[in-house]
Motif scaffolding. Sequence first.
Motif: not given
Length: 236
Positions: A177-202
């Motif tokens: 079954g699925v173990n070690g993967l989940g919503l966090g895998t998708v969310v981290s792929a989607l929002i980490v880059g946005r946090f990078v943009n935020l820190f770089n800009a501000h």
Amino acid sequence: MRKLVYRYLWFTIGVIINAFGVAIITKAALGTSPISSVPYVLSLRFAPSLGQFTFVFNLLFIAVQVVLRGRKFPPIQFLQIVVNLVFSAFIDVGMKALWWFEPSFLPVKLVALVLGCAVLGFGISVEVAPDALLVPGEGIVGAITERTGKRFGSVKIVFDVTLVAIALILSFCFFHGVNGLGLGTVVSALIVGRFVNLFNAHLPLIPRIRMLRAVAVPEDVDAAEEEKTAEVEESA
């Protein structure tokens, strides 16, 4: 010389922050980041820790870079092995420091996940700003990009999807079954880059770190670097 020392110091600090970001995301128990997905699934099945598996996996990434780039592989980039050692060790330090954190309620897990992504995004901003070394995950994508002629972002997406697919296959083989993967895998792929943009800009700290570069980086190169980082990094 002093600027060079500070560049590598800030780079190391960024790598350590990345490691703690990965640890927080993992402890949220919603699935780890794509780049850590295979080591995490392996660590759930076998005795070596997440950090130890990460070290071995990143050594493989470095070896692939050497093979793909051949004589074009800059000798300075062998220091990625040291970077890998620091990053992997501090993942385990972070996991042990958070031994007490075992969230069971979804809202708490989500808060921890977002916090971990923010920490990881901050670490990436600090790590990239001094333009010191590559981390193995970024280095292998760059080497594949150089060899294939494809866009960095496109290669990174395929690379991450491949890692998650391998982790998923291993999960079904080990746990049926699925173990070690989940919503966090998708969310981290989607929002980490946005946090990078935020820190770089501000965040004023980031341009100050950039000023330590021995050679001035043109604004268009800086912009391209930020775009690449925001699009594909989750690092560590």
